[in-house]
Scaffold this active site. Structure first.
Site, PDB file in Angstrom:
ATOM      1  N   ASP A   1      56.282  43.674  36.177  1.00 14.45           N
ATOM      2  CA  ASP A   1      55.003  44.384  36.158  1.00 14.45           C
ATOM      3  C   ASP A   1      54.992  45.265  34.910  1.00 14.45           C
ATOM      4  OD1 ASP A   1      52.496  45.580  36.909  1.00 14.45           O
ATOM      5  OD2 ASP A   1      53.000  45.260  39.013  1.00 14.45           O
TER       6      ASP A   1
ATOM      7  N   GLY B   1      56.381  44.220  31.499  1.00 12.41           N
ATOM      8  CA  GLY B   1      55.531  43.405  30.630  1.00 12.41           C
ATOM      9  C   GLY B   1      54.170  43.174  31.264  1.00 12.41           C
TER      10      GLY B   1
ATOM     11  N   PHE C   1      51.306  40.336  32.484  1.00 13.60           N
ATOM     12  CA  PHE C   1      51.193  38.911  32.825  1.00 13.60           C
ATOM     13  C   PHE C   1      50.136  38.186  31.995  1.00 13.60           C
ATOM     14  CE2 PHE C   1      49.205  41.032  36.756  1.00 13.60           C
ATOM     15  CZ  PHE C   1      47.939  41.123  36.205  1.00 13.60           C
TER      16      PHE C   1
ATOM     17  N   HIS D   1      42.969  37.533  42.632  1.00  9.62           N
ATOM     18  CA  HIS D   1      41.653  37.957  43.128  1.00  9.62           C
ATOM     19  C   HIS D   1      41.079  39.136  42.341  1.00  9.62           C
ATOM     20  CE1 HIS D   1      42.499  41.473  46.169  1.00  9.62           C
ATOM     21  NE2 HIS D   1      43.234  41.598  45.087  1.00  9.62           N
TER      22      HIS D   1
END
Length: 362
Positions: free
Chosen positions: A226, A252, A254, A272
């Protein structure tokens, strides 16, 4: 870590259907205007639950029943107004009054304790916060335009806005922590993670889900990924659950990269949060890191094709309001995954409203 006991999924779904039909019977036994009035007053009920969470009433009753005067003293409230609020909440099953007049917790009220195993106090405070109420007051605009409210109202996307509102951000983080805990036991009960040697939790926050997964798979190792400022707070939680020696922590984004070499990539309530194009970017980043044959496991609400009430249908509107994003059907997830070179294998139902979408790196 002992897994929480959960009932069989088929039993829970049968209960859901029964509750739906009983609700319809209940509606049809009253005049439509009376039923609609009850639905509209649900906004008042939600705000009253928020006030109870803000005051800390459930925490104040954690050690046992208390009189109105004593409870008012503990939460610093006007005794008469507090009694009136509790009278309304008792009518919907939140709190109880004993014969001697003292107030006590019910199972529903217990979820508003900040130290409850699954605490929804943060969610109550988030939903009822003035800022969030203001966002939802613009739902009509979101439906008309198909775009998020927050950037229009605040001048920046939701996460950037929260970064400048530390108090509200803390409430939001507490809400998300409570919701994550709500999903842990159903996910662990529904899926066998022990077949994977290395499991990467992408966007995994402080590692609560990964800790539960590794608790159910004692021979597996994990990678928590994360933003650096998020995973910086993970070591304490991982130590608390006794898995710190089996987890590699990587900071990091995504959108830029993902850890390589994992057998399974878990993304819980990540996709989502984003419109389709951004969602595909995230999936492609994971696919670039995943070797052929690796699995991706999306833990999300999957909108069903029935017309019964379902949590995900309401969360879908939340996604529209705050981010211009959406919950999706299984077919919509299939299309997203194909665009990122994943092949949908199956959708695993759980006893909760959340599902596990399993796909294979093609």
């Amino acid at each position: 870590m002992t897994p929480a006991r959960v009932p069989p999924t088929k039993v829970v779904r049968a209960v859901d259907r029964t509750r739906h039909y009983l609700s319809r019977v209940n509606q049809r036994t009253a005049p439509p205007a009376a039923v609609m009035m009850e639905l509209l007053m649900g906004a008042w009920a939600a705000q009253t639950i928020t006030a109870a969470a803000e005051l800390g009433i459930a925490d104040a009753l954690a050690d046992g029943p208390a009189s109105a005067a004593e409870l008012a003293r503990r939460v610093n409230a006007d005794a008469d107004s507090l009694q009136r609020m509790l009278r309304a909440l008792i009518g919907i099953g939140v709190f109880r009054q004993r014969r001697n007049g003292d107030y006590e917790l019910t199972a529903l009220a217990n979820t508003l304790r900040t130290d409850s195993a699954v605490s929804l106090a943060g969610m109550a405070r988030w939903i009822g916060s003035p800022q969030h109420r203001e966002h939802w007051s613009h739902l009509t605009d979101a439906v008309r335009t198909g775009t998020a409210v927050v950037p229009q109202l605040r001048g920046k996307p939701t996460f950037e806005y929260l970064a400048g509102e530390p108090d509200l951000a803390e409430v939001f983080n507490q809400a998300m922590t409570g919701v994550s805990e709500f999903a842990v036991a159903p996910v662990i009960a529904a899926y066998d993670f022990s077949r994977f040697s290395t499991i990467a939790d992408i966007g995994g926050g402080h590692g609560r889900l990964l800790a539960a997964i590794l608790g159910s798979a004692p021979q597996s190792r994990g990678v928590l990924f994360d933003l650096p400022q998020v995973v910086a707070k993970a070591p304490a939680l991982l130590r608390k659950h006794g898995v710190q020696n089996r987890v590699q922590i990587v900071g990091g984004s995504f959108f830029d990269s993902a850890p390589t070499g994992a057998d399974a990539y878990v993304l819980k309530n990540v996709i989502h949060d984003w419109p389709d194009e951004d969602a595909v970017r995230i999936l492609r980043t994971v696919r670039a890191a995943a070797r052929p044959g690796a699995r991706i496991l999306l833990i999300e609400f999957v909108i069903p094709d029935h017309d019964r009430n379902f949590h995900g249908k309401w969360v879908d509107l939340e996604m529209l309001v705050v981010a211009g994003a959406r919950e999706r059907t299984a077919a919509e997830y299939d299309r997203l995954l194909k665009r990122a070179d994943f092949r949908l294998d199956r959708v695993v139902d759980t006893v909760g409203p959340i599902s596990i979408i399993e796909a294979l790196a093609a």
